[in-house]
Each structure stands twice: as C-alpha cells, then as structure tokens.
Write a protein that holds these residues in place. Structure first.
Motif, PDB file in Angstrom:
ATOM      1  N   TRP C 148       6.103 -73.495  31.493  1.00 44.41           N
ATOM      2  CA  TRP C 148       5.935 -72.704  30.225  1.00 44.41           C
ATOM      3  C   TRP C 148       4.552 -71.921  29.749  1.00 44.41           C
ATOM      4  O   TRP C 148       4.652 -70.688  29.496  1.00 44.41           O
ATOM      5  CB  TRP C 148       6.875 -73.160  29.004  1.00 44.41           C
ATOM      6  N   PRO C 149       3.584 -72.827  30.068  1.00 43.50           N
ATOM      7  CA  PRO C 149       2.404 -72.209  29.419  1.00 43.50           C
ATOM      8  C   PRO C 149       2.005 -71.036  30.010  1.00 43.50           C
ATOM      9  O   PRO C 149       1.286 -70.044  29.469  1.00 43.50           O
ATOM     10  CB  PRO C 149       1.363 -73.319  29.432  1.00 43.50           C
ATOM     11  N   PHE C 150       2.495 -70.753  31.391  1.00 36.50           N
ATOM     12  CA  PHE C 150       2.054 -69.415  32.031  1.00 36.50           C
ATOM     13  C   PHE C 150       2.528 -68.312  31.334  1.00 36.50           C
ATOM     14  O   PHE C 150       1.587 -67.538  31.043  1.00 36.50           O
ATOM     15  CB  PHE C 150       2.467 -69.624  33.501  1.00 36.50           C
ATOM     16  N   TRP C 151       3.860 -68.326  31.001  1.00 41.28           N
ATOM     17  CA  TRP C 151       4.248 -67.243  30.147  1.00 41.28           C
ATOM     18  C   TRP C 151       3.752 -67.133  28.743  1.00 41.28           C
ATOM     19  O   TRP C 151       3.301 -66.062  28.468  1.00 41.28           O
ATOM     20  CB  TRP C 151       5.790 -67.198  30.261  1.00 41.28           C
ATOM     21  N   ALA C 152       3.407 -68.191  28.159  1.00 42.15           N
ATOM     22  CA  ALA C 152       3.007 -68.202  26.875  1.00 42.15           C
ATOM     23  C   ALA C 152       1.353 -67.364  26.773  1.00 42.15           C
ATOM     24  O   ALA C 152       1.389 -66.635  26.031  1.00 42.15           O
ATOM     25  CB  ALA C 152       2.957 -69.631  26.295  1.00 42.15           C
ATOM     26  N   ARG C 153       0.851 -67.911  27.893  1.00 45.22           N
ATOM     27  CA  ARG C 153      -0.396 -67.071  27.984  1.00 45.22           C
ATOM     28  C   ARG C 153      -0.420 -65.709  28.182  1.00 45.22           C
ATOM     29  O   ARG C 153      -1.213 -64.889  27.458  1.00 45.22           O
ATOM     30  CB  ARG C 153      -1.371 -67.929  29.111  1.00 45.22           C
ATOM     31  N   ILE C 154       0.490 -65.517  29.174  1.00 44.74           N
ATOM     32  CA  ILE C 154       0.377 -63.753  29.319  1.00 44.74           C
ATOM     33  C   ILE C 154       0.880 -63.227  28.445  1.00 44.74           C
ATOM     34  O   ILE C 154       0.350 -61.966  27.953  1.00 44.74           O
ATOM     35  CB  ILE C 154       1.095 -63.957  30.866  1.00 44.74           C
ATOM     36  N   VAL C 155       1.919 -63.504  27.696  1.00 49.32           N
ATOM     37  CA  VAL C 155       2.614 -62.716  26.608  1.00 49.32           C
ATOM     38  C   VAL C 155       1.434 -62.823  25.482  1.00 49.32           C
ATOM     39  O   VAL C 155       1.357 -61.879  24.515  1.00 49.32           O
ATOM     40  CB  VAL C 155       3.978 -63.577  26.095  1.00 49.32           C
ATOM     41  N   TYR C 156       0.730 -63.900  25.116  1.00 49.25           N
ATOM     42  CA  TYR C 156      -0.182 -64.001  23.999  1.00 49.25           C
ATOM     43  C   TYR C 156      -1.189 -62.827  24.096  1.00 49.25           C
ATOM     44  O   TYR C 156      -1.570 -62.082  23.281  1.00 49.25           O
ATOM     45  CB  TYR C 156      -0.867 -65.468  23.903  1.00 49.25           C
TER      46      TYR C 156
END
Lengths: 524, 333, 277
Positions: C148-156
């Motif tokens: 999940w952190p991959f999506w969190a980072r990109i969206v952030y």
C-alpha cells in the motif's frame, strides 16, 4: 593432488594439514590420505551433542562423541562401547557400568566415570535434545561415579528401554566444558561451535553455513580397519539436483539415501555410483487427531484407512523405494507381528464404514509438511481417494515449525498429518508407547489416542527386561492400533545409499544410516 | 550547507524509522502461531523442557516488556541470541555479511557495466533494431521471476553444459578470511585457483541478480539520455557547432550517469530483496538464506536482527545516493 | 487518443496478453484437456514429457500441466487483483488525506509509509505470510499490507503538487467541503497516475505472489499456483525440464503483459512523463 576435493581445496587442505598434523611426523602429506565427502540436506549448525536430538545432525554425535553403548547393524544391535560391562539389579532400577580402561578424550586427558556423570547432569540441566528420554526416570544428582572406572545410574522406576536410550548419553569432557561455562549455561554457547569429545574423529574445521571437517583420531580405543577414512567432510547441500550431480561427477563420496526414484535411476545410469539398499526402520503414516469428532469414531478412522491408495503411492509415486508397512512398528523391528493384515484401498468398503459413523461427518483437513514432497503427495493422494468416497478433505501445507506447537492442543491440532516416525532408539517403544500412550499427550502422543489396553500393555512392557516376554505385548499393541485405525499406516522406508566407486563397503544401521564413518571401508 | 542539512535531517529520521520497523516486525513475529520454544525443544519434548527454554529466552514475559527490553539491548549493540543457531544474532549477521555483499557488489557492477552502455547506445540509436532488441530484453528481464531464472540458468549452465556448479559458494572451505570476500581474499594470497573457483560459483547467482538490475538501469539510462537529447540545451550546443562526440561525452553521458545513480538505491533494494529468494535457490550462505531460514524457524531475534540490519543499510544507501546526487547535480530536483 | 492507443504496439501487445490471461481464466474448464487433473491425478502417468496427449507434459502426480496452468490463471488473477485492490483502497485515501492537509498526521502517515518502505517488500511479505500460515487469502493480505505505501506515496506527491493549482483553490473558495474537493477535483486529476501505477503494480504482485508460492508460503497443494509448481519441479531436474518451463513462461508473459500495458497507458494518459519515443 586429491580429486575428491578438487584441486584448489586439496592445496589448502594440505596447508591446514601441515599445521594441524604437525605432531604426526611425516604424515602431513595430503596425497595418500583417504578422503570422504558427504553432502547432507540439513545444516550442521549446532555441534553440541546435548542440545540436539535428530537424525539430520547425527553424524556429529556418532563420529566425534562416544556413549556407553552404540547401535550397529540392521536390525540394530546394541553393543558395549565406552562401557565394557553392565550389571543390572534384579529390581531393574540400578545400572552399574564398568568403563573400558585407558579411555582418552581428543585433548589426551582421560575419560572417567566423572565425565559420564557430568554428561547426564548436563542433559538434565539443559533440558534440551534427548532430555525427554531420561527425564521420567533419572533425577538430577542420582548418578554416581563409584570410582574412575565405575558409574552407577539409579532409576526411580524400572525402565526397560534404559539401555536402548543410553546410546544418546554422549560423554563430554567435563573439565573442558566447565571451563567454558557462562552464567549457568552448561557451556552451551561454546559447545555449539566446538567439540569436547572422545569419538573416532576429531573436529578440524566448522562453519555452520558449510559444514564440518574431521580427521581420524588415532588414539581411539577401537582400532580402525584397513581402508578406514583418514579425513571426512560433511557439507551442507540443500538442493537435490546438486547432490545428485555431485555424486555423478564424483565430487561427493556419498549423500542421503532417501532420494526420489527418478534420481536414484539417474545416478545408477551414470555408472559412477553404487547403492547400498536396506530396509530401514522409519515408518510413514498419517497422524489422526482422534480427540476431535468425527475422528473419535473408529469407523471414521477405518473409512479413512480404506481411502488411501497404498499401492499407487508406494509403487507409482515412490517408484517402489518403500515397502508397505501395515502397522506402526516397522516390519524388520521385533514386536511387529509378521502376519499383521492392514487396510487396503477399497472405496466401497470406505463408503460402508462411513455409513456406520455415528458422529456427524464434516469436511476434514490435512496438514502436509511443506518442503517435504512425499508428505504433500500423500496428502493429495488421500484427498483424491476421499473425494471418490464422497468425503471432502482440504489440504493445507505448513512448515514443521508451525505444526509442532499444535501437537499440544487437540482443538488446534490438525485432523490429519502425514509424516515419518524415525528410529531414535531401536525398540518398539519408540513407535508404540512413546507415541500412543495416553500419558504422553503433549509429549509424543500427537494423535491424542487413548486406549486403556494399549496403555496397560505398553506400561507392562516397560518394566520387563526380557525381550521375549516383551515381544507379544508389542505385537498385541500393534494389532490393536490397526483394529482401532489409530493412524493410517503406509510404508516403511528403504534406504538407497549412493556411494562412489571409491567406497568398498559400508555397514548400515537404521540409527544414523551409514554416517558412522568408522565402519566404512575405502579402496586404497 | 543545504547538503549538510539534508544529510543531517535524514540521519535524524533514521532512529525513529528503525524503531517503527522494529515495532512492526516485532508485532508480526510475536503473533506467529508457532511457539519457538516448542519448536526448539523438539517434537516429543515434555512441557517442562519447553517452559525452561521459554524462560531462558524471556518468552514468558509480557509482550511490551519483551519489546522494551529488546530495543534497549539493541541500542547497546546486543541483538539477542538466535533461537536456532544458539549464537548472538549480531555474530551471525556479521559472519554472513561478506557473502551477500560480495554477491551484491558483483551483481551491481555487472548490471552497471553492461546496462549503462547499453542504455546509452540504445538511446543514441533510437528505434534501430538494436534499440528494439534491448527494449524487449529489458521488459523481459523485469518480468522474469528470479527463482525461475535461477532454475533456468542452473539447467543450462550447470546441468547441461556442465560449466558452473549448481549451488554453493565454494567447493568445500573458503580461503581463511581477510576481507571475507572469497575472490578478494584469494587474490590477496595470489591463489588464482581459488579465485577462479570462487568466480565459477559466483557466476549464476550474480547473473540471476544482475539481469533485473540491468534491465532497470538500461531503462532509466535510456530515458535519461533521450530526455537530455531532446532538451533545448543540447540542441543549442549542437547548433553552436560542437562536434557530436563532444556533446555526447560531455553533456549527455553526464546526465545519464546522474540518472543511473539515482536508480542505484532502488536497484540495491531490489538486490537485497532478490537475495532472499536467489540465495535460497543457490544455497548461498549469506543474509538472504539466513533470513529465510529464521522466518521458517520462527526465530524471533534473527528475523528482527535481519530486518533492522537491512533497514539500516537500505536507508543508509539511499542517503548516500541523495547526497551524491546533490553533489553531481547542484540544480537540485 | 484512441488512435494513439492503437499506434502503440507495446501497449497493444500488453493488452493482448492480459486479455488472453483473463480468457484463459474464464474458460479454463472447456479449454483444458483434463479439467479433473487439478485435484485428481493419475500416478501411472507421472512426469511424462510434452506430447500429443499432454501438451505441456505431466507433473509429479501425473496431472496435466496445461490444464493446471489454465486453472492457475484464475488464481493469479484472484491474488493480484485482490491484493492490488486492497493496497489501492488503503494507500490512495491515505495519500489523499495526507497530501491535502498539511498537519501533523500528514507527516505521520508519510513516516509510517517510510517504515514500510525501509525494507524490501518481499521480506515483510514473507514474514507476514509465514505468520498467518500458507493460504491464498493470507498471501493477499501479506501483499496488500506491504504494497500500500507505493500508492500512498504517489497520491501524496501528486496531491501536494495540485494543492496550489488554481482550480483547486477556486473550488475551496466556492465553499466546497474538503471531502468534495478531494474526491471530485483532486482524484480525477491524479487518476491517470493511479491507473498507471496500479497496472504496473499488478505485475509486481504476481511476481511477489509467485515467489511466496515458490518458497512454500503460498497456496497449499494441490492448488495449481504457478510459483508452487516451479518449486515442485526442482526435485525432478534436469530430466523433467518441462515441469519448470511451462509455469515460468506463463509468469513471464503475464507480468510482461501488465508492464507493457502500464508503460503504454503512461505514455497515453500521462503526457508529463513520456518515454522518449
């Protein structure tokens, strides 16, 4: 230059040899020495003989340590080893051993009764490895050194297999171990990586990731025969294909004797490998959790026993490298009834038994040991048979590490587990009382099987020392276990030990297979 | 100054990140249904034997207390005793470190040495047949399961062609350690036989790890070079009459190098991840097999030790990359 | 835009492979020669090389590898879609909230994702999968928990850069609630990045799931999971070369398909990051 090791290694070993063997004038030359390389599929990570109790690492104990007695040959015979003589009191509780004269540890110091006493206390104190074999009958402080040559064990009750399990009382050099004790650890940290023994071979190098190397202990009390191995390497090699290839190329002298049939054929075809075949004492069966409904119903267990395609498994999947073993005690072991009739693969019969089950039938679960193909394949085999009889079985695979803790609790334990029961000591108790007596719930009896008659018979058999009187008791137990379908008993393993042509002969014993180096004869 | 501040800030973040990591791994490993004490005691051990082990390793204490004690110990450099090898985890890690580093360095070196020129050439000859092949291979390299690649290489080079060993790090015993890198130690001693033996063992695991790494590097180098080539700046230089060779060497390659450098951190992380699987297939006695074994054995301290160690290395490498990048490319990102 | 799509050969190839995978999964039963071989088997036919009857050979239980591959496709889709979906459902809202606000929890959320990204994903996934026990749903859980952190980072990052854009400020000025702004204004603008990341992420999860299966931490036997099939084959090498080859190629093709599709989509949807060509 030595071809077993490969050129680079031969050179380095010669350097190491020159320093290590400085004492042996003129023998430092690596060339004429008899070398032996074993590829093992288990890591040799702990050298301490009192911390581990398994077959994978038995070469350490057999070769670098000695016990009072030792198992040899097939079927296994118990021979006097460090001890010369034993006197057993008539009540079967006091064992007095006389040691051989002039026993020496690797460091040259004498091995005395004090070392035997210390070794027993160390096992009881560490509570690891073979502790469970002794803890019931030997209490700390009860073992006495009468004089340097005599040691006396006083049991708190008669225990017929005491002599048999003494083969796991490996004697350590008490002075050396004591000098490495840290905070009451019985020297266990030091002993993990060092050897303080008296065995026929001395440790030369050790690396848990690679294995260990040892050389012959010329000072050992038991003389070596012609063609005996001078130095041996026990290497870790996890991949089957590597071990097979190493055998074919001649890089390894031997490897494990339980390969898939296809690989045995491949090695045979190479012409560089010969095989020692022997029927071992290592039964393969399904543990049935008989505490849980509907498995507490004998007809349910019988139905399962009729759902397994014994012939398809033993002869097709395993290519006949095993022998059908209808009961839990391996066929070659005394106490296994010769005329025992087991179950056969019969779906109609299975259906009939199912119809007799009073408990509510539910889908069952098999937990195969992941990483052990045979265990997984057996699980699939039973699953398919059950499907034909209309019973649903789910297979899960779990590593042994997560299976074991569940053995303690009938509710968490799986319904069925396919696994092996190896020989730790060659006595029918190893396969009966130890794993089916109801006293041993949470300590050996992982099927939660309880039968008053089995309890009674195995208890009786433990207090008699005469084998001929014990035999019928175990035979009866064996029949009851089949009648009760206490497990799904499948096969007994055959040993197919691959050897390079340099090896002339080996002496097989189911306890440790052929890893006891001193019995191996090489062509020189 | 900005550089120093960046480095400092990143260093300050390291302890809390590692603490968080320790907490996560601790939580994961302590809900394991496996009971390590039971496993260690053995299948047929009586309960009191299990209790004794549990007590010895402090597994009978409440979890928060176990965690606090663990963190305190780690700060003092004590990572606990491995349940399985019975040795301090720190010693185990140090002992296995050279094997993994030797493998990883060779793999990175191979990946960069091959990947960088390939990426540049592929970009300079965009849409040529060479470019097309390189792109196809790159996409394949990134999509290949490392364990499968490993098996294919073993099948081809070890089993059919008989050129390399199937697995292991050396035939028997390695050279007595100076650096712990077998190839280097052998060279220092002038022992070429051992050097070449070690290289033969290195070849397949190195290749397995290097191929996906190479694919990543080719991709980014190619994209970086193309980017620069299309920039106004290079266009201007070329228009000024600078020879193409000078433009390529002076501007394009520099840009490509920086682009690749930023990927080293990523590549290195992938290598460590790949090592767990690849080392297991090749029985390479490094950190990867150690991690895998400890996870299977539910060896708490070893799992925690490996994770924290990898975490620190990982964070450290990324820090170095960021600093290096700031030095090379002062414009900032 | 459709024209562009059609012109991109890589994208088309990716699309074709992914479509094939989906078709294989849907029509596994009619397509396979021996649909019963997924659970049943035939010991007498074990380890047969590819031929007329068994197109891709048989495995250690005598089951048809081609049939098992087809049914394995279902599993592959199930695992990668669910794991990625969970990761997206967790990662995207977290990144959105953290990026939109500039409060203490923004930093905290990002630091938490730092922690997860501080070790190789597969290591955490192995630890989680081993803890939970080998089963398909545990593989899904382990993968989504670590990815999940991959999506969190990109969206952030994307949300951050959008926050000061005129259209967002205008929406805020018009009195739109933060939720409304995030869902109706920010999300559509960053959707293309999410789609691209998700497509490529699918390939990643398939590889990771296969690795877990290979290490014995995935679905139990007789599940026709591709990674597990490769692991099973090792004992029979080099004779049974087909045993490892078929599932390996299947994994390679499928992951390649998702990667090509992702690359192609990026070129098409996201003009800011464009490949050179």
């Amino acid at each position: 230059m030595d071809h077993v090791f490969g050129p680079a290694m031969g050179r380095r070993a010669a350097i190491a040899g020159a320093t290590a063997l400085g004492a042996f004038a003129g023998t430092a030359e690596a060339a004429g020495r008899v070398r032996y390389v074993t590829a093992n599929n288990n890591p040799y990570d702990i050298l301490d003989p009192h911390q581990v109790f398994d077959i994978g690492r038995i070469a350490i104990r057999l070769n670098m340590y000695d016990a009072l007695v030792r198992w040899v040959d097939n079927p296994p015979k118990l021979e006097m080893w460090l001890a010369e003589k034993v006197d057993i009191s008539t009540d079967g509780k006091t064992y007095t051993f006389t040691l051989r004269p002039n026993l020496k540890f690797h460091d040259g110091s004498p091995l005395t009764a004090d070392d035997v006493v210390y070794s027993m206390e160390r096992i009881l104190g560490l509570k690891k490895g073979a502790y469970g074999l002794f803890s019931d009958v030997v209490k700390p402080g009860t073992t006495k050194a009468l004089d340097p040559m005599h040691v006396q064990f006083t049991l708190n009750k008669p225990f017929a297999v005491f002599m048999a399990v003494l083969s796991e009382l490996w004697v350590v050099n008490s002075k050396v171990v004591k000098s490495h004790v840290k905070e009451n650890d019985w020297g266990s940290e030091w002993m993990t990586r060092n050897v303080a023994g008296s065995g026929g071979y001395k440790l030369r190098r050790f690396d848990p990731a690679i294995g260990f190397q040892c050389e012959r202990n010329e000072a050992h009390f038991m003389p070596f025969g012609p063609g005996a191995i001078d130095e041996a390497d026990f290497r870790v090699s996890m991949e089957t294909a590597t071990r097979v290839l190493g055998m074919i190329k001649g890089e390894f002298t031997t490897t494990d004797g339980y390969m898939p049939a296809e690989q045995v054929e491949r090695m045979k075809a190479s012409g560089n490998v010969w095989f020692k075949e022997a029927e071992s004492i290592r039964t393969f069966y399904f543990i049935i959790n008989s505490a849980k409904a509907p498995l507490n119903d004998v007809n349910m267990r019988r139905a399962l026993s009729c759902m397994f395609d014994y012939d398809g498994f033993n002869n097709n999947i395993l290519g006949g490298t095993v022998v059908r073993n209808p009961g839990i005690i391996p066929n070659p072991m005394w106490g296994a009834p010769a005329d025992l009739k087991g179950y056969t693969y019969d779906i109609d019969k299975a259906k009939w038994y199912l119809s007799q089950v009073k408990e509510k039938i539910r889908p069952l679960q098999i937990a195969a040991m992941s990483g052990y193909p045979q265990s997984e394949q057996a699980a699939q085999m039973l699953q398919a048979g059950a499907a034909k009889a209309g019973l649903e079985i789910k297979v899960v695979a779990e590593p042994f590490t997560t299976l074991v803790p569940k053995f303690d609790d009938p509710d968490r334990a799986h319904d069925l587990i396919p696994l092996w029961r190896s020989a730790y000591f060659a006595d029918p108790h190893n396969w009966t009382g130890f794993i089916f007596h109801s006293r041993n719930f949470k300590a050996g009896n992982s099927s939660f099987y309880k039968n008053a008659r089995v309890d009674e018979l195995t208890d009786q058999a433990l207090v008699i020392t005469d084998r001929e009187k014990r035999r019928p008791l175990y035979e009866e137990v064996s029949r009851i276990l089949v009648e009760d379908a206490a497990g799904i008993f499948i096969n007994n393993t055959k040993f197919y030990g691959p050897y390079s042509k340099q090896v002339k002969s080996v002496r097989f014993c189911p306890i440790g297979d052929t890893q006891d180096l001193r019995w191996i004869q090489m062509n020189t | 100054m900005r550089l120093l501040a960046l480095a400092l800030r990143r260093c300050l973040w390291m302890p809390p990140t590692l603490l968080g990591l320790a907490l996560i791994v601790f939580s994961i490993s302590h809900v394991i249904p496996a009971d390590p004490a039971r496993v260690l005691a053995g299948e047929n051990a009586p309960m009191e034997q299990v209790e004794a082990i549990r007590h010895k390793f402090g597994l009978d204490k409440p979890l928060p207390e176990q965690f606090v004690r663990y963190v305190g110990d780690v700060v003092r450099g004590n990572m606990g005793i491995s349940l399985y090898t019975q040795r301090p985890v720190a010693d185990d890690l140090v002992e296995r470190l050279p094997a993994t580093f030797e493998l990883a360095l060779y793999a990175i070196a191979l990946a960069v040495l091959v990947g960088l020129p390939l990426g540049v050439v592929s970009a300079l000859r965009r849409n040529s047949w060479l470019d097309q092949i390189v792109r196809l291979v790159t996409i394949g390299g990134l999509a290949m399961a490392a364990f499968w690649l490993a098996i294919l290489l073993q099948l081809l080079f070890s089993m059919h062609l008989n050129l390399t060993p199937v697995q292991g790090r050396i035939d028997g015993w390695g050279p007595d350690p100076i650096t712990g890198f077998y190839t280097l130690d052998a060279l220092i001693r002038g022992d070429f036989e051992t050097f070449f033996a070690a290289l033969r063992y290195l070849a397949l695991p190195m290749l397995t790890l290097a191929i996906p790494a190479m694919a990543t590097i080719v991709r980014f180098t190619r994209a970086g070079v193309l980017n620069v080539m299309q920039s106004q700046f290079v266009f201007y230089q070329a228009a000024m009459g600078l020879p193409r060779r000078v433009v390529i060497w002076k501007y394009i390659l520099r840009a490509a190098l920086i682009g690749t450098l930023t990927q080293i951190g990523l590549v290195f992380g992938n290598l460590l991840a790949g090592a767990v699987v690849v080392e297991t297939v090749f029985s390479w006695p490094g950190l990867g097999t150690y991690a895998y074994q400890s996870i299977l054995q539910s060896d708490y301290n070893a799992i925690m030790g490996f994770t924290l160690f990898t975490g620190s290395v990982f964070i450290g490498v990324n820090l170095l990359v960021d600093v290096a990048q700031s030095v090379l490319d002062p414009r900032g990102r | 835009m459709l024209g562009r799509l059609a012109r991109d050969r890589a994208l088309l190839a990716g699309l074709a492979i992914v479509t094939l995978l989906v078709l294989a999964a849907i029509f596994a039963t009619p397509l396979s020669n021996f649909p019963g071989d997924v659970t049943g088997f035939n010991p007498a036919q074990r380890l047969k090389p590819p031929g007329e009857v068994y197109w891709l050979g048989t495995d250690r239980m005598g089951a048809d590898l081609f049939s098992r591959l087809l049914f394995g496709a279902r599993l592959t889709i199930l695992i990668s879609v669910s794991a990625t979906a969970v990761a997206v459902l967790v990662g995207v809202p977290m990144g959105l909230v953290a990026g939109y606000y500039d409060r203490w929890f923004s930093d905290a959320l990002m630091r938490i994702s730092d922690v997860f990204l501080a070790v190789p994903q597969i290591v955490l996934a192995i630890a989680i999968a081993q803890t939970l026990g080998p089963a398909i749903h545990n593989v899904i859980l382990a993968l989504s928990a670590t990815y999940w952190p991959f999506w969190a980072r990109i969206v952030y990052a994307e949300t951050r850069s959008l926050r000061n854009e005129v259209f967002i400020e205008a929406a805020v000025a018009m009195g739109a609630s933060p939720l409304r702004v995030m869902v109706l204004h920010v999300l559509p603008s960053i959707a293309s990045s999410i789609i691209v990341r998700t497509t490529i992420g699918m390939g990643g999860t398939i590889l990771a799931a296969a690795s877990l299966g290979f290490l014995g931490l995935g679905a139990p036997p007789p599940t026709p999971e591709w990674g597990r099939m490769i692991a099973e084959s090792r004992e029979f090498l080099p004779q049974a070369w087909w045993y490892a080859t078929a599932p390996g190629i299947a994994i390679l093709l499928v992951v390649m398909g998702f990667n090509l599709l992702g690359d192609g989509l990026r070129d098409t949807l996201d003009p800011r990051i464009r490949r050179g060509s």
